[in-house]
Design a protein around this motif. Structure first.
Motif, short mmCIF file in Angstrom:
data_model
loop_
_atom_site.label_atom_id
_atom_site.label_comp_id
_atom_site.label_asym_id
_atom_site.label_seq_id
_atom_site.Cartn_x
_atom_site.Cartn_y
_atom_site.Cartn_z
N GLN A 172 -9.69 -1.77 -4.41
CA GLN A 172 -8.78 -1.62 -3.09
C GLN A 172 -7.64 -0.42 -3.07
OE1 GLN A 172 -8.42 -4.14 -0.53
NE2 GLN A 172 -10.41 -4.66 -1.17
N GLY A 173 -7.44 0.11 -4.39
CA GLY A 173 -6.76 1.14 -4.49
C GLY A 173 -7.67 2.27 -3.76
N ILE A 174 -8.73 2.35 -4.04
CA ILE A 174 -9.75 3.63 -3.41
C ILE A 174 -9.67 3.52 -2.09
CG2 ILE A 174 -12.10 4.62 -3.52
CD1 ILE A 174 -12.19 3.69 -6.34
N LYS A 175 -9.90 2.40 -1.53
CA LYS A 175 -10.19 2.14 0.01
C LYS A 175 -8.72 2.68 0.78
CE LYS A 175 -11.95 -1.58 1.62
NZ LYS A 175 -12.39 -2.82 2.12
N THR A 176 -7.56 2.15 0.08
CA THR A 176 -6.31 2.40 0.91
C THR A 176 -5.51 3.61 0.47
OG1 THR A 176 -5.31 0.98 -0.78
CG2 THR A 176 -6.18 -0.13 1.17
N ARG A 177 -6.51 4.69 -0.36
CA ARG A 177 -5.85 5.69 -0.62
C ARG A 177 -4.51 5.68 -1.67
NH1 ARG A 177 -6.76 9.87 4.64
NH2 ARG A 177 -9.29 9.10 4.54
N GLY A 178 -4.84 4.66 -2.45
CA GLY A 178 -3.47 4.71 -3.52
C GLY A 178 -2.54 3.46 -3.58
N ARG A 179 -2.67 2.56 -2.42
CA ARG A 179 -2.04 1.40 -2.35
C ARG A 179 -2.97 0.22 -2.78
NH1 ARG A 179 0.09 0.60 3.71
NH2 ARG A 179 1.24 -0.86 2.43
N ARG A 180 -2.95 0.38 -4.38
CA ARG A 180 -3.67 -0.62 -4.94
C ARG A 180 -2.88 -1.92 -5.19
NH1 ARG A 180 -4.08 -2.20 -10.35
NH2 ARG A 180 -2.46 -0.34 -11.04
N PRO A 181 -3.39 -3.03 -4.92
CA PRO A 181 -2.83 -4.25 -5.31
C PRO A 181 -2.55 -4.30 -7.00
CG PRO A 181 -5.07 -4.85 -4.79
CD PRO A 181 -4.66 -3.25 -4.52
N ARG A 182 -1.51 -4.99 -7.46
CA ARG A 182 -1.48 -5.05 -8.96
C ARG A 182 -2.19 -6.15 -9.54
NH1 ARG A 182 -0.12 -0.84 -7.77
NH2 ARG A 182 1.95 0.37 -8.05
N PHE A 183 -2.69 -6.16 -10.53
CA PHE A 183 -3.59 -7.07 -11.21
C PHE A 183 -2.70 -7.84 -12.47
CE2 PHE A 183 -6.95 -7.65 -14.73
CZ PHE A 183 -7.22 -8.69 -14.32
N VAL A 184 -2.37 -8.84 -12.21
CA VAL A 184 -1.57 -9.99 -13.18
C VAL A 184 -2.70 -10.92 -13.76
CG1 VAL A 184 0.50 -11.48 -13.27
CG2 VAL A 184 0.38 -9.28 -11.60
N ILE A 185 -2.28 -10.95 -15.03
CA ILE A 185 -3.15 -12.09 -15.52
C ILE A 185 -2.10 -13.34 -16.04
CG2 ILE A 185 -4.47 -12.82 -17.64
CD1 ILE A 185 -5.43 -10.04 -17.79
#
Length: 257
Positions: A21-34
């Motif tokens: 998603q970060g690549i598709k949106t050019r840097g606006r990557r969603p944060r990954f939380v566990i």
């Protein structure tokens, strides 16, 4: 937000999705939380699977942007073993919703009437062919020790009794000398060392015996719920424990909602 377990392949898929998603949106990557509810590798039975799963979890876990834990002990363990620590980790304790509250005595009576613990004991094999189960012996003791005030005892469980008075009115109440009730849920997995509870109960039985408090100290009824791979290992141990501890009884029951 990904709840762990399961960790394979969920953690890696969650990380790759955020990366893509970060690549598709050019840097606006969603944060990954566990959300660490448990350790995924502990769910596997064989040592090889556990070793591989732990290695996978240790590699993928630190890739997350933030981590949620249900206990402080989990936070410490992740820091020491998975290099997950600092401001990225927060402890959020489990809390019951407001719908949970004290159970009415009528509901307790209905529940224990349906459980039929004496039949569970025969199925469990704890009476070893005796004419009476331990539960039935406990009930006999309760009848002797309890006082029924101006009425007829028509229904009873280990914890409750229904009495009909002279006017034909029924009343359900808690028994004065009822056993202490302990309910423990478990997934019967290797990471949950159930022998800790057995050792604690051994010490309790020994302490009661040393003080000669068998008459004053209440019987102890433990109900263990859940299913899992370690259950078959512990069943013979629980049977042996019940046979040698007159003051304590443990039963494994699947409680339906």
């Amino acid at each position: 937000l990904v709840q762990n377990p399961p960790s394979v392949p969920t953690l890696m898929l969650g990380y790759l999705f955020c990366l893509w998603q970060g690549i598709k949106t050019r840097g606006r990557r969603p944060r990954f939380v566990i959300d660490w509810h448990n350790l995924g590798f502990s769910m596997f039975e064989s040592s090889t699977q556990r070793t591989l799963a732990k290695f996978y979890e240790r590699i993928v876990g630190p890739l997350a942007d933030a981590h949620l834990c249900v206990t402080h002990a989990m936070e410490v363990w992740l820091g020491e073993n998975f290099d997950v620590h600092g401001k990225r980790v927060r402890v959020l304790y489990d809390k019951p919703p407001f719908m949970f509250g004290p159970t009415r005595v009528e509901e307790q009576h209905d529940l224990f009437s349906r459980l039929e613990l004496d039949k569970e004991e025969r199925h469990f094999g704890c009476n070893d062919g005796r004419s009476k189960t331990k539960i039935e012996f406990w009930l006999e003791e309760l009848r002797i020790r309890d006082e029924v005030d101006a009425g007829e005892l028509v229904e009873e469980t280990l914890l409750t009794q229904m009495i009909i008075n002279r006017n034909g009115e029924s009343k359900i109440s808690l028994r004065k000398n009822r056993p202490a009730l302990l309910v423990s849920s478990t997934s019967w997995t290797p990471d949950e060392d159930f022998s800790i509870l057995l050792k604690a109960l051994e010490k309790l039985q020994s302490s009661i015996g040393k003080r000669n408090n068998f008459q004053r100290f209440p019987k102890i009824l433990i109900i263990v719920t859940g299913k899992g791979p370690e259950k078959s290992h512990y069943l013979p141990l629980l049977k042996k424990f019940n046979d040698s501890h007159p003051q304590i009884s443990i039963y494994t029951i699947w409680l339906r909602a």
